[in-house]
Motif scaffolding. Structure first.
Motif, PDB file in Angstrom:
ATOM      1  N   HIS A   1      67.750   2.331  45.878  1.00  0.00           N
ATOM      2  CA  HIS A   1      68.926   1.904  46.640  1.00  0.00           C
ATOM      3  C   HIS A   1      69.087   2.728  47.917  1.00  0.00           C
ATOM      4  CE1 HIS A   1      72.345  -0.732  46.827  1.00  0.00           C
ATOM      5  NE2 HIS A   1      73.210   0.246  46.944  1.00  0.00           N
ATOM      6  N   VAL A   2      67.960   3.289  48.372  1.00  0.00           N
ATOM      7  CA  VAL A   2      67.965   4.121  49.572  1.00  0.00           C
ATOM      8  C   VAL A   2      67.107   3.444  50.636  1.00  0.00           C
ATOM      9  CG1 VAL A   2      67.419   6.373  50.557  1.00  0.00           C
ATOM     10  CG2 VAL A   2      68.218   6.205  48.184  1.00  0.00           C
ATOM     11  N   THR A   3      67.723   3.050  51.720  1.00  0.00           N
ATOM     12  CA  THR A   3      66.972   2.435  52.820  1.00  0.00           C
ATOM     13  C   THR A   3      67.707   2.672  54.131  1.00  0.00           C
ATOM     14  OG1 THR A   3      65.814   0.408  53.519  1.00  0.00           O
ATOM     15  CG2 THR A   3      68.060   0.145  52.656  1.00  0.00           C
ATOM     16  N   GLY A   4      66.935   2.725  55.208  1.00  0.00           N
ATOM     17  CA  GLY A   4      67.505   2.965  56.529  1.00  0.00           C
ATOM     18  C   GLY A   4      67.967   4.387  56.755  1.00  0.00           C
ATOM     19  N   GLN A   5      67.420   5.315  55.972  1.00  0.00           N
ATOM     20  CA  GLN A   5      67.879   6.706  56.042  1.00  0.00           C
ATOM     21  C   GLN A   5      66.830   7.622  56.677  1.00  0.00           C
ATOM     22  OE1 GLN A   5      71.135   7.410  55.083  1.00  0.00           O
ATOM     23  NE2 GLN A   5      71.078   5.161  54.960  1.00  0.00           N
ATOM     24  N   VAL A   6      67.324   8.670  57.317  1.00  0.00           N
ATOM     25  CA  VAL A   6      66.454   9.726  57.820  1.00  0.00           C
ATOM     26  C   VAL A   6      66.758  10.987  57.023  1.00  0.00           C
ATOM     27  CG1 VAL A   6      65.766  11.115  59.801  1.00  0.00           C
ATOM     28  CG2 VAL A   6      66.456   8.730  60.137  1.00  0.00           C
ATOM     29  N   ALA A   7      65.785  11.465  56.275  1.00  0.00           N
ATOM     30  CA  ALA A   7      65.944  12.687  55.479  1.00  0.00           C
ATOM     31  C   ALA A   7      65.414  13.866  56.295  1.00  0.00           C
ATOM     32  CB  ALA A   7      65.181  12.568  54.162  1.00  0.00           C
TER      33      ALA A   7
ATOM     34  N   ARG B   1      62.129  -1.352  51.149  1.00  0.00           N
ATOM     35  CA  ARG B   1      62.921  -0.289  51.767  1.00  0.00           C
ATOM     36  C   ARG B   1      62.144   0.369  52.908  1.00  0.00           C
ATOM     37  NH1 ARG B   1      62.924   3.673  48.752  1.00  0.00           N
ATOM     38  NH2 ARG B   1      61.178   2.928  47.495  1.00  0.00           N
ATOM     39  N   VAL B   2      62.892   0.878  53.894  1.00  0.00           N
ATOM     40  CA  VAL B   2      62.292   1.597  55.021  1.00  0.00           C
ATOM     41  C   VAL B   2      63.103   2.868  55.262  1.00  0.00           C
ATOM     42  CG1 VAL B   2      61.607   1.508  57.434  1.00  0.00           C
ATOM     43  CG2 VAL B   2      61.595  -0.600  56.071  1.00  0.00           C
ATOM     44  N   ASN B   3      62.429   3.999  55.231  1.00  0.00           N
ATOM     45  CA  ASN B   3      63.095   5.276  55.437  1.00  0.00           C
ATOM     46  C   ASN B   3      62.225   6.189  56.298  1.00  0.00           C
ATOM     47  OD1 ASN B   3      65.607   5.185  53.602  1.00  0.00           O
ATOM     48  ND2 ASN B   3      63.991   4.525  52.206  1.00  0.00           N
ATOM     49  N   CYS B   4      62.752   7.335  56.603  1.00  0.00           N
ATOM     50  CA  CYS B   4      62.042   8.289  57.453  1.00  0.00           C
ATOM     51  C   CYS B   4      62.308   9.709  56.967  1.00  0.00           C
ATOM     52  CB  CYS B   4      62.508   8.131  58.899  1.00  0.00           C
ATOM     53  SG  CYS B   4      61.639   9.170  60.091  1.00  0.00           S
ATOM     54  N   VAL B   5      61.293  10.543  57.017  1.00  0.00           N
ATOM     55  CA  VAL B   5      61.432  11.976  56.746  1.00  0.00           C
ATOM     56  C   VAL B   5      61.225  12.704  58.075  1.00  0.00           C
ATOM     57  CG1 VAL B   5      60.435  13.969  55.586  1.00  0.00           C
ATOM     58  CG2 VAL B   5      60.670  11.816  54.354  1.00  0.00           C
ATOM     59  N   ALA B   6      62.150  13.589  58.423  1.00  0.00           N
ATOM     60  CA  ALA B   6      62.075  14.290  59.707  1.00  0.00           C
ATOM     61  C   ALA B   6      62.012  15.792  59.487  1.00  0.00           C
ATOM     62  CB  ALA B   6      63.273  13.929  60.580  1.00  0.00           C
ATOM     63  N   PRO B   7      60.843  16.388  59.600  1.00  0.00           N
ATOM     64  CA  PRO B   7      60.720  17.844  59.452  1.00  0.00           C
ATOM     65  C   PRO B   7      61.051  18.567  60.756  1.00  0.00           C
ATOM     66  CG  PRO B   7      58.603  16.688  59.133  1.00  0.00           C
ATOM     67  CD  PRO B   7      59.551  15.739  59.770  1.00  0.00           C
TER      68      PRO B   7
ATOM     69  N   LYS C   1      64.483  -2.001  58.235  1.00  0.00           N
ATOM     70  CA  LYS C   1      65.132  -2.082  56.922  1.00  0.00           C
ATOM     71  C   LYS C   1      65.855  -3.418  56.763  1.00  0.00           C
ATOM     72  CE  LYS C   1      69.641  -0.797  58.134  1.00  0.00           C
ATOM     73  NZ  LYS C   1      70.893  -1.525  57.887  1.00  0.00           N
ATOM     74  N   ASN C   2      66.180  -4.071  57.874  1.00  0.00           N
ATOM     75  CA  ASN C   2      66.786  -5.394  57.821  1.00  0.00           C
ATOM     76  C   ASN C   2      65.749  -6.517  57.781  1.00  0.00           C
ATOM     77  OD1 ASN C   2      69.323  -4.194  58.024  1.00  0.00           O
ATOM     78  ND2 ASN C   2      69.327  -4.302  60.253  1.00  0.00           N
ATOM     79  N   GLU C   3      64.524  -6.196  58.210  1.00  0.00           N
ATOM     80  CA  GLU C   3      63.463  -7.204  58.233  1.00  0.00           C
ATOM     81  C   GLU C   3      62.648  -7.235  56.950  1.00  0.00           C
ATOM     82  OE1 GLU C   3      60.934  -7.171  61.632  1.00  0.00           O
ATOM     83  OE2 GLU C   3      62.580  -6.985  63.070  1.00  0.00           O
ATOM     84  N   ILE C   4      62.365  -6.081  56.372  1.00  0.00           N
ATOM     85  CA  ILE C   4      61.466  -6.039  55.215  1.00  0.00           C
ATOM     86  C   ILE C   4      62.014  -6.833  54.042  1.00  0.00           C
ATOM     87  CG2 ILE C   4      62.389  -3.899  54.208  1.00  0.00           C
ATOM     88  CD1 ILE C   4      59.462  -3.136  53.537  1.00  0.00           C
ATOM     89  N   VAL C   5      63.336  -6.904  53.914  1.00  0.00           N
ATOM     90  CA  VAL C   5      63.942  -7.622  52.788  1.00  0.00           C
ATOM     91  C   VAL C   5      63.753  -9.132  52.892  1.00  0.00           C
ATOM     92  CG1 VAL C   5      65.623  -5.833  52.229  1.00  0.00           C
ATOM     93  CG2 VAL C   5      66.198  -7.572  53.946  1.00  0.00           C
ATOM     94  N   LYS C   6      63.371  -9.631  54.067  1.00  0.00           N
ATOM     95  CA  LYS C   6      63.067 -11.046  54.207  1.00  0.00           C
ATOM     96  C   LYS C   6      61.737 -11.393  53.559  1.00  0.00           C
ATOM     97  CE  LYS C   6      66.799 -11.448  56.670  1.00  0.00           C
ATOM     98  NZ  LYS C   6      68.029 -12.035  56.089  1.00  0.00           N
ATOM     99  N   ILE C   7      60.914 -10.373  53.375  1.00  0.00           N
ATOM    100  CA  ILE C   7      59.626 -10.546  52.697  1.00  0.00           C
ATOM    101  C   ILE C   7      59.720 -10.068  51.254  1.00  0.00           C
ATOM    102  CG2 ILE C   7      57.176  -9.919  52.710  1.00  0.00           C
ATOM    103  CD1 ILE C   7      57.513  -9.330  55.730  1.00  0.00           C
TER     104      ILE C   7
END
Length: 274
Positions: A249-255, A192-198, A181-187
Motif C-alpha cells: 500500500h506504498v506508492t508514489g513515495q520517496v524514502a 507501485r512506483v517509489n523512489c529511494v533517495a540516499p 504511480k498513476n499510470e502503472i495501475v492502468k496495467i
C-alpha cells in the motif's frame, strides 16, 4: 531473515555493477528473486554472484533505445516476464562547475545517463508488463509489479556546482515517480512506483569525493548520525519497497536514506572571516 515474498519474482536491476546495485542484486537473490543484473562497462564485479541459476548478467548502454529493448528481450527469454524494476544506474561528474560555466555537452550527458535512460528502461518495463497481462499471465505475479528508482538527496536540497545531477534526480524523484504511480495501475491494478533517495554512500562513484575533507565536513555537519551510508542501507530499503507483501500500500513515495541529513553547509568557517 524477513521473508519479503519475492520468491521467483523477476527483478531487473540497472547499474548492478555499482555499489548500490550490487548490494541490491545480492539481497534480492537471497530473498529468492530471479535477477537480471545490468552492467554498462564491465561485469567483473558481479562474478561472485554468477553461481546462482537465478541470475542473468546483461550489458548495455541504456542511453540507446535499441540496446534497452534488447536487454528486456534477453531477460524475458532467460528468466521470464520482468515483474519489478530497480533503476540504480547513474552518473555524477566529479568536477565542480557553476551552471553559468557548464558546457552543454556535460548537461546533456548527465541528463541522458540519469534521466533519458531511465525513461527508456521504464518504458520497456511497462510495455513488457502490458504484454504479459495480454498473454494472460498469472494475475498474482502481475500484482507484484513494482518500480523503485534510486534518486539522491541532492534532488531535494540541490547541489551547488552540480545542478545537472540535482536537476536530473529531482525530475526522477518527483515528476516521474508521481506521474508513473498513476499510470502503472492502468496495467497492473496493484502496481507501485517509489523512489529511494540516499545522501552520500560509500560506493565506487563516490570514493574519490569522500576523500576530500571539505566535502566530508560539509555533509556530516548537518547529519545527526555523523556517518555516510553503506550500499546495504540503500539495498534494504529498495528490497522492502519492491516487496508487495510489506509495501503493498506504498506508492508514489520517496524514502530518504540519509542518516537525517538536512542539507550541506554553504559557507565554511574561512568563508565567513573578514
Amino acid at each position: 531473515m524477513l521473508d519479503l515474498d519475492l520468491e521467483n519474482v523477476h527483478v531487473l536491476i540497472t547499474g548492478a555493477s555499482g555499489g548500490i546495485g550490487l548490494a541490491t542484486a545480492r539481497l534480492l537473490l537471497e530473498q529468492g528473486a530471479k535477477v537480471t543484473a545490468h552492467h554498462n562497462m564491465t561485469s567483473d564485479i558481479l562474478q561472485d554472484l554468477q553461481n546462482s541459476p537465478s541470475l542473468f548478467l546483461v550489458g548495455a548502454d541504456l542511453t540507446s533505445e535499441s540496446a534497452t529493448k534488447s536487454i528486456f528481450g534477453s531477460a524475458v527469454e532467460r528468466l521470464g516476464t520482468v515483474h519489478a524494476l530497480v533503476v540504480s544506474h547513474g552518473l555524477w561528474i566529479r568536477d565542480d562547475v557553476f551552471l553559468k560555466d557548464m558546457p552543454l555537452e556535460r548537461w546533456k550527458k548527465t541528463m541522458d545517463i540519469n534521466l533519458t535512460s531511465t525513461f527508456l528502461v521504464t518504458r520497456e518495463f511497462l510495455k513488457g508488463l502490458e504484454d504479459a497481462k495480454a498473454r494472460g499471465e498469472d494475475p498474482d505475479k502481475i500484482d507484484k509489479a513494482s518500480i523503485v528508482f534510486v534518486g539522491s538527496n541532492g534532488g531535494r536540497i540541490g547541489e551547488a556546482m552540480h545542478a545537472d545531477y540535482s536537476a536530473a534526480k529531482s525530475a526522477m524523484m518527483y515528476g516521474l515517480t508521481l506521474s508513473l504511480k498513476n499510470e502503472i495501475v492502468k496495467i497492473a491494478p496493484k502496481g507501485r512506483v517509489n523512489c529511494v533517495a540516499p545522501a552520500w554512500v560509500y560506493t565506487p562513484m563516490a570514493a574519490d569525493a569522500l576523500k576530500d575533507p571539505a566535502i566530508v565536513y560539509q555533509s556530516l555537519a548537518t547529519t545527526p548520525m555523523k556517518k555516510f551510508g553503506d550500499p546495504f542501507d540503500i539495498a534494504a530499503q529498495i528490497a522492502i519497497l519492491t516487496s508487495a507483501k510489506v509495501s503493498g500500500h506504498v506508492t508514489g513515495q520517496v524514502a530518504y536514506v540519509t542518516g537525517g541529513m538536512e542539507g550541506r553547509l554553504l559557507n565554511m568557517k574561512e568563508d565567513l572571516q573578514g
